[in-house]
Design a protein around this motif. Structure first.
Motif, PDB file in Angstrom:
ATOM      1  N   UNK A  11       0.827  -1.213   0.000  1.00 17.11           N
ATOM      2  CA  UNK A  11       0.000   0.000   0.000  1.00 17.11           C
ATOM      3  C   UNK A  11       0.860   1.261   0.000  1.00 17.11           C
ATOM      4  N   UNK A  12       0.346   2.299  -0.623  1.00 16.15           N
ATOM      5  CA  UNK A  12       1.042   3.581  -0.650  1.00 16.15           C
ATOM      6  C   UNK A  12       0.964   4.242   0.727  1.00 16.15           C
ATOM      7  N   UNK A  13       2.090   4.690   1.272  1.00 15.50           N
ATOM      8  CA  UNK A  13       2.041   5.368   2.586  1.00 15.50           C
ATOM      9  C   UNK A  13       1.142   6.598   2.575  1.00 15.50           C
ATOM     10  N   UNK A  67      -9.103   2.786   1.697  1.00 12.54           N
ATOM     11  CA  UNK A  67      -7.694   3.131   1.496  1.00 12.54           C
ATOM     12  C   UNK A  67      -6.769   2.437   2.482  1.00 12.54           C
ATOM     13  N   UNK A  68      -7.308   1.966   3.587  1.00 13.73           N
ATOM     14  CA  UNK A  68      -6.473   1.318   4.596  1.00 13.73           C
ATOM     15  C   UNK A  68      -6.155  -0.117   4.190  1.00 13.73           C
ATOM     16  N   UNK A  69      -4.959  -0.600   4.503  1.00 13.55           N
ATOM     17  CA  UNK A  69      -4.618  -1.994   4.183  1.00 13.55           C
ATOM     18  C   UNK A  69      -5.390  -2.959   5.060  1.00 13.55           C
ATOM     19  N   UNK A  70      -5.498  -4.186   4.591  1.00 14.49           N
ATOM     20  CA  UNK A  70      -6.184  -5.207   5.368  1.00 14.49           C
ATOM     21  C   UNK A  70      -5.374  -5.564   6.611  1.00 14.49           C
ATOM     22  N   UNK A  71      -6.049  -6.135   7.575  1.00 13.15           N
ATOM     23  CA  UNK A  71      -5.390  -6.452   8.843  1.00 13.15           C
ATOM     24  C   UNK A  71      -4.293  -7.496   8.685  1.00 13.15           C
ATOM     25  N   UNK A  72      -4.427  -8.357   7.658  1.00  9.96           N
ATOM     26  CA  UNK A  72      -3.421  -9.397   7.442  1.00  9.96           C
ATOM     27  C   UNK A  72      -2.361  -8.992   6.427  1.00  9.96           C
ATOM     28  N   UNK A  83       2.898  -6.112   5.010  1.00 12.93           N
ATOM     29  CA  UNK A  83       3.719  -4.915   5.125  1.00 12.93           C
ATOM     30  C   UNK A  83       3.374  -4.082   6.359  1.00 12.93           C
ATOM     31  N   UNK A  84       2.239  -4.384   6.987  1.00 15.32           N
ATOM     32  CA  UNK A  84       1.809  -3.597   8.132  1.00 15.32           C
ATOM     33  C   UNK A  84       1.574  -4.460   9.369  1.00 15.32           C
ATOM     34  N   UNK A  85       2.190  -5.627   9.404  1.00 17.30           N
ATOM     35  CA  UNK A  85       2.088  -6.448  10.602  1.00 17.30           C
ATOM     36  C   UNK A  85       3.153  -5.998  11.609  1.00 17.30           C
TER      37      UNK A  85
END
Length: 236
Positions: free
Chosen positions: A119-121, A179-184, A187-189
């Motif tokens: 995802x784009x920051x 726009x928010x990434x999924x919980x799984x 890249x954002x874990x």
């Protein structure tokens, strides 16, 4: 597409074999007959194309409207292509057994491709702002409605009442959530991960269902070439 597949079956395979499952001499001895069948199929496609296009578009919309709302997959769910299924299917494997074996592969294949979509920051930041602001103001309007529901109808800010702003805030909240990434999302874990190794492991997990893993894919799930070849088989 299915229409082309049906045309090939109708024009070629249906006329290729006789009742003894042997190739008919007339099939390869009369090419004009094959040419005529292809021409008739082309004419039929041209005549029914507008109706088929309308029906397919309507069917696609009605089948995937829930997925658009829940998963934000606006191009619809991915499916294995017909060529991919031919490669995956084992000799003399019955259709229901093949479908049962392939069913878990869709989730694993989608998870593998999602590992490439970072995802784009900027989009994530905008999404969080929209969710926070619209959620806070929406909660405030909800409190007003709980006190007296007439407040939303009769109190105006500018030229519009609060009910109109409630609709705008609801739309903004939905856009922010999209726009928010999924919980799984890997890249954002919170825990650090070896993405290159995880991609190869996820690809092997797909292969455990499809029974298809070329040598050029082994240990190279992170490779862009592998991803392109995989995406060509797992299409929208």
């Amino acid at each position: 597409s299915k229409s082309i597949e049906w045309s090939i079956y109708f024009c070629v395979l249906n006329y290729m074999f006789n009742h003894s499952r042997k190739i008919r001499p007339a099939f390869y001895g009369d090419p004009s007959s094959l040419r005529r069948r292809f021409f008739l199929c082309g004419v039929a496609h041209a005549i029914f194309m507008p109706f088929l296009l309308f029906f397919v578009s309507l069917h696609f919309f009605m089948s995937n409207i829930y997925d658009w709302r829940s998963t934000k997959e606006y191009l619809g769910p991915r499916e294995w292509s017909a060529i991919a299924k031919w490669k995956f299917r084992e000799l003399n494997e019955l259709n229901h057994l093949f479908e049962r074996r392939m069913e878990p592969s869709y989730k694993s294949a989608s998870a593998y491709l999602e590992m490439f979509s970072k995802p784009s920051p900027l989009a994530v930041a905008v999404g969080r702002i929209l969710v926070f602001v619209s959620g806070s103001l929406g909660t405030l309007l909800l409190v007003f409605a709980a006190i007296n529901d007439a407040i939303l109808l009769h109190v105006k800010v500018g030229n519009w009442n609060l009910l109109w702003y409630a609709g705008v805030l609801g739309a903004s909240f939905s856009i922010g959530k999209a726009l928010l990434p999924k919980s799984n999302n890997p890249y954002y874990c919170r825990s650090r991960r070896n993405m290159m190794n995880d991609m190869s492991v996820e690809l092997e997990k797909v292969a455990s269902h499809t029974h298809f893993l070329p040598d050029s894919w082994r240990g190279k799930g992170w490779d862009d070439k592998t991803k392109k070849e995989f995406s060509a088989m797992f299409q929208y």
